[in-house]
Write a protein that holds these residues in place. Structure first.
Motif, PDB file in Angstrom:
ATOM      1  N   SER A 102       0.841  -1.203   0.000  1.00 26.41           N
ATOM      2  CA  SER A 102       0.000   0.000   0.000  1.00 26.41           C
ATOM      3  C   SER A 102       0.876   1.254   0.000  1.00 26.41           C
ATOM      4  O   SER A 102       1.812   1.376   0.793  1.00 26.41           O
ATOM      5  CB  SER A 102      -0.915   0.004   1.229  1.00 26.41           C
ATOM      6  OG  SER A 102      -1.597   1.230   1.335  1.00 26.41           O
ATOM      7  N   LYS A 104      -0.593   4.301   0.287  1.00 29.54           N
ATOM      8  CA  LYS A 104      -1.460   5.341   0.847  1.00 29.54           C
ATOM      9  C   LYS A 104      -0.716   6.188   1.879  1.00 29.54           C
ATOM     10  O   LYS A 104      -0.721   7.421   1.804  1.00 29.54           O
ATOM     11  CB  LYS A 104      -2.694   4.691   1.484  1.00 29.54           C
ATOM     12  CG  LYS A 104      -3.759   5.680   1.946  1.00 29.54           C
ATOM     13  CD  LYS A 104      -5.004   4.931   2.418  1.00 29.54           C
ATOM     14  CE  LYS A 104      -6.138   5.907   2.727  1.00 29.54           C
ATOM     15  NZ  LYS A 104      -5.837   6.738   3.905  1.00 29.54           N
ATOM     16  N   TYR A 126     -10.243   3.307  -4.023  1.00 31.91           N
ATOM     17  CA  TYR A 126     -10.552   1.948  -3.579  1.00 31.91           C
ATOM     18  C   TYR A 126     -11.967   1.821  -3.041  1.00 31.91           C
ATOM     19  O   TYR A 126     -12.424   0.716  -2.731  1.00 31.91           O
ATOM     20  CB  TYR A 126      -9.557   1.517  -2.495  1.00 31.91           C
ATOM     21  CG  TYR A 126      -9.427   2.450  -1.321  1.00 31.91           C
ATOM     22  CD1 TYR A 126     -10.357   2.429  -0.286  1.00 31.91           C
ATOM     23  CD2 TYR A 126      -8.380   3.360  -1.247  1.00 31.91           C
ATOM     24  CE1 TYR A 126     -10.246   3.301   0.789  1.00 31.91           C
ATOM     25  CE2 TYR A 126      -8.249   4.230  -0.170  1.00 31.91           C
ATOM     26  CZ  TYR A 126      -9.190   4.188   0.844  1.00 31.91           C
ATOM     27  OH  TYR A 126      -9.062   5.049   1.899  1.00 31.91           O
ATOM     28  N   HIS A 193      -5.717   7.700  -4.611  1.00 28.33           N
ATOM     29  CA  HIS A 193      -5.306   6.397  -4.103  1.00 28.33           C
ATOM     30  C   HIS A 193      -5.985   5.316  -4.946  1.00 28.33           C
ATOM     31  O   HIS A 193      -7.202   5.272  -5.047  1.00 28.33           O
ATOM     32  CB  HIS A 193      -5.708   6.229  -2.635  1.00 28.33           C
ATOM     33  CG  HIS A 193      -5.021   7.189  -1.713  1.00 28.33           C
ATOM     34  ND1 HIS A 193      -3.649   7.250  -1.606  1.00 28.33           N
ATOM     35  CD2 HIS A 193      -5.508   8.124  -0.855  1.00 28.33           C
ATOM     36  CE1 HIS A 193      -3.325   8.170  -0.712  1.00 28.33           C
ATOM     37  NE2 HIS A 193      -4.429   8.731  -0.257  1.00 28.33           N
ATOM     38  N   ASN A 194      -5.187   4.453  -5.568  1.00 25.62           N
ATOM     39  CA  ASN A 194      -5.704   3.379  -6.424  1.00 25.62           C
ATOM     40  C   ASN A 194      -6.481   3.927  -7.615  1.00 25.62           C
ATOM     41  O   ASN A 194      -7.707   3.832  -7.690  1.00 25.62           O
ATOM     42  CB  ASN A 194      -6.596   2.413  -5.641  1.00 25.62           C
ATOM     43  CG  ASN A 194      -5.876   1.761  -4.478  1.00 25.62           C
ATOM     44  OD1 ASN A 194      -6.004   2.199  -3.347  1.00 25.62           O
ATOM     45  ND2 ASN A 194      -5.095   0.737  -4.752  1.00 25.62           N
ATOM     46  N   SER A 223      -1.565   6.342  -7.172  1.00 28.91           N
ATOM     47  CA  SER A 223      -0.971   5.017  -6.967  1.00 28.91           C
ATOM     48  C   SER A 223      -1.727   4.021  -7.830  1.00 28.91           C
ATOM     49  O   SER A 223      -2.925   4.184  -8.091  1.00 28.91           O
ATOM     50  CB  SER A 223      -1.044   4.609  -5.493  1.00 28.91           C
ATOM     51  OG  SER A 223      -2.398   4.474  -5.067  1.00 28.91           O
ATOM     52  N   ASP A 225      -2.106  -0.318  -8.308  1.00 23.21           N
ATOM     53  CA  ASP A 225      -1.796  -1.540  -7.572  1.00 23.21           C
ATOM     54  C   ASP A 225      -2.179  -2.816  -8.300  1.00 23.21           C
ATOM     55  O   ASP A 225      -2.047  -3.899  -7.735  1.00 23.21           O
ATOM     56  CB  ASP A 225      -2.494  -1.514  -6.214  1.00 23.21           C
ATOM     57  CG  ASP A 225      -1.861  -0.503  -5.274  1.00 23.21           C
ATOM     58  OD1 ASP A 225      -0.822  -0.820  -4.675  1.00 23.21           O
ATOM     59  OD2 ASP A 225      -2.393   0.607  -5.152  1.00 23.21           O
ATOM     60  N   TYR A 273      -2.459  -3.873   2.673  1.00 25.04           N
ATOM     61  CA  TYR A 273      -3.540  -3.060   2.102  1.00 25.04           C
ATOM     62  C   TYR A 273      -4.727  -3.058   3.072  1.00 25.04           C
ATOM     63  O   TYR A 273      -5.786  -3.609   2.790  1.00 25.04           O
ATOM     64  CB  TYR A 273      -3.959  -3.630   0.747  1.00 25.04           C
ATOM     65  CG  TYR A 273      -2.906  -3.520  -0.322  1.00 25.04           C
ATOM     66  CD1 TYR A 273      -2.794  -2.368  -1.088  1.00 25.04           C
ATOM     67  CD2 TYR A 273      -2.019  -4.572  -0.572  1.00 25.04           C
ATOM     68  CE1 TYR A 273      -1.830  -2.258  -2.080  1.00 25.04           C
ATOM     69  CE2 TYR A 273      -1.047  -4.468  -1.558  1.00 25.04           C
ATOM     70  CZ  TYR A 273      -0.964  -3.310  -2.310  1.00 25.04           C
ATOM     71  OH  TYR A 273      -0.010  -3.214  -3.294  1.00 25.04           O
ATOM     72  N   GLU A 276      -7.492  -0.414   1.690  1.00 20.25           N
ATOM     73  CA  GLU A 276      -7.914  -0.787   0.343  1.00 20.25           C
ATOM     74  C   GLU A 276      -8.614  -2.148   0.313  1.00 20.25           C
ATOM     75  O   GLU A 276      -9.513  -2.375  -0.489  1.00 20.25           O
ATOM     76  CB  GLU A 276      -6.705  -0.832  -0.601  1.00 20.25           C
ATOM     77  CG  GLU A 276      -5.963   0.491  -0.740  1.00 20.25           C
ATOM     78  CD  GLU A 276      -4.848   0.663   0.269  1.00 20.25           C
ATOM     79  OE1 GLU A 276      -3.876   1.377  -0.037  1.00 20.25           O
ATOM     80  OE2 GLU A 276      -4.933   0.077   1.364  1.00 20.25           O
TER      81      GLU A 276
END
Length: 391
Positions: A102, A104, A126, A193-194, A223, A225, A273, A276
């Motif tokens: 992660s 984050k 997420y 994020h994501n 980010s 993932d 994670y 997430e």
């Protein structure tokens, strides 16, 4: 005699080999015959005794972290790159962080430590659903206020108050894209994020984010993932952006090079994670009231305090009127306005849109034809949710 003995020995070996081959063949077909006539197992997947999901998640969270010293040193190395990342943002690039673990906490630490001179807006990709129009509205209003303050400080005449809620997404993007200021340091940082999260993977969302990234006053720090995310970097050099293993096949060359304008940074953190993964079901686990409430609480905590307070009014009404179809929308508006949580019906509708997008609220009509709002959770889950929000 010697030749006769050799010949006899050879013939004997050949006969033994043929017998072995015949024996192997017989055994092979015998095994196939036996396997075909054997009974199949009567066991079913449903016979497995699965554990409670909350218990399984708590156990997973209590797993001892290994190599803490090495991970700490790795994160300290990333901190030395913060000034470089700020310089890249000022040059007009977007930052895309990839690698196992992660990211984050890393991105949030970077924002709090090095982006204090800029406004920062966070998108939690997420989450099960994300309302990008609400994000664009917030960015437009923030930029409008920022430009107004700069004009006042420079002594120039301020423009009239911009109104954005009634505008379309294209109109809002046009405002964000416009050259309102020549100051290259006048931009808003958008943390995603994501960016490959379930709610953002569709082509429309990615196109909107790409157009947002191309705005002169916006910088993206994101980010990614997906397990195949590093392949995107490879595709940049071989022009294979639409390869079938591409996690975000909607990213064409224009989006990558001209709109997002990514600079890829490999920053594996090896961090779990935790946030997430809370929205993904665990294998061999049953759902629970506590887990459902926790998931809803995380979604609500990403919304504004006023939105949370409006939801609390609705939750309180549903707990005190369990036999009704839900709370009438007009009653919710009256109660929310009396407590100064909303100033108009438009504001309430924007909160309700958030609730519906995140599947926290559903609408139905009662026997009188009134539109009623209902939280699709059990009474126990709602009580637990209110406890989580008040902590």
């Amino acid at each position: 005699c010697h030749c006769s003995l050799l010949c006899a020995t050879t013939m004997e070996d050949i006969e033994n080999m043929e017998e072995d081959e015949c024996g192997f063949s017989r055994n092979y077909f015998l095994a196939k015959e036996l396997s075909g006539s054997s009974k199949r197992s009567a066991h079913k997947l449903s016979d497995i005794n699965v554990v409670d999901e909350q218990e399984l998640r708590e156990t997973a969270l209590n797993i001892e972290t290994k190599h803490t010293k090495e991970i700490s040193e790795l994160l300290n190395d990333y901190k030395t790159m913060y000034s470089k990342w700020v310089f890249e943002l000022r040059c007009g690039f977007g930052l895309l962080m990839y690698g196992f673990g992660s990211k984050k906490c890393l991105i949030e630490d970077f924002a709090s430590a090095s982006l204090t001179e800029y406004s920062v807006v966070v998108i939690n990709g997420y989450l099960p659903s994300v309302n990008l129009k609400q994000v664009l509205l917030a960015l437009a209003e923030l930029l409008s206020e920022m430009l107004k303050c700069r004009r006042k400080s420079s002594g120039s005449v301020s423009k009239g108050q911009e109104t954005f809620p009634t505008r379309s997404i294209d109109d809002i993007l046009s405002f964000l894209r416009g050259p309102q200021s020549e100051d290259k340091d006048c931009f808003i940082c958008v943390v995603v994020h994501n960016i490959d999260g379930p709610a953002l993977r569709d082509p429309e969302s990615q196109q909107t984010l790409a157009q947002l990234a191309s705005c002169s006053h916006i910088r993206i720090i994101a980010s990614i993932d997906h397990v195949n995310a590093p392949l995107q970097l490879l595709y940049r050099f071989f022009d294979l952006m639409r390869c079938f293993v591409d996690p975000l096949a909607v990213w064409d060359k224009k989006m990558v090079h001209k709109q997002f304008n990514w600079l890829w940074h490999h920053v594996p953190t090896f961090a779990p994670y935790k946030n997430e993964g809370v929205f993904f079901p665990l294998v061999l686990a049953q759902g629970s009231t506590a887990q459902t409430a926790k998931t809803a609480a995380i979604v609500l905590q990403s919304l504004t305090p006023n939105a949370q307070n409006v939801f609390k009014i609705l939750a309180g009404y549903q707990l005190s009127h369990p036999d009704e179809d839900g709370m009438p929308t007009d009653d919710l508006y009256s109660a929310s306005r009396e407590r100064f949580f909303v100033s108009s019906q438009v504001t309430l509708n924007s909160h309700l849109t958030e609730f519906k997008d995140h599947e926290l609220v559903k609408t139905k009509r009662n026997s009188d034809g009134q539109e009623c709002l209902n939280i699709p959770l059990s009474s126990d889950a709602i009580r637990q949710l209110l406890l989580d929000l008040n902590q």
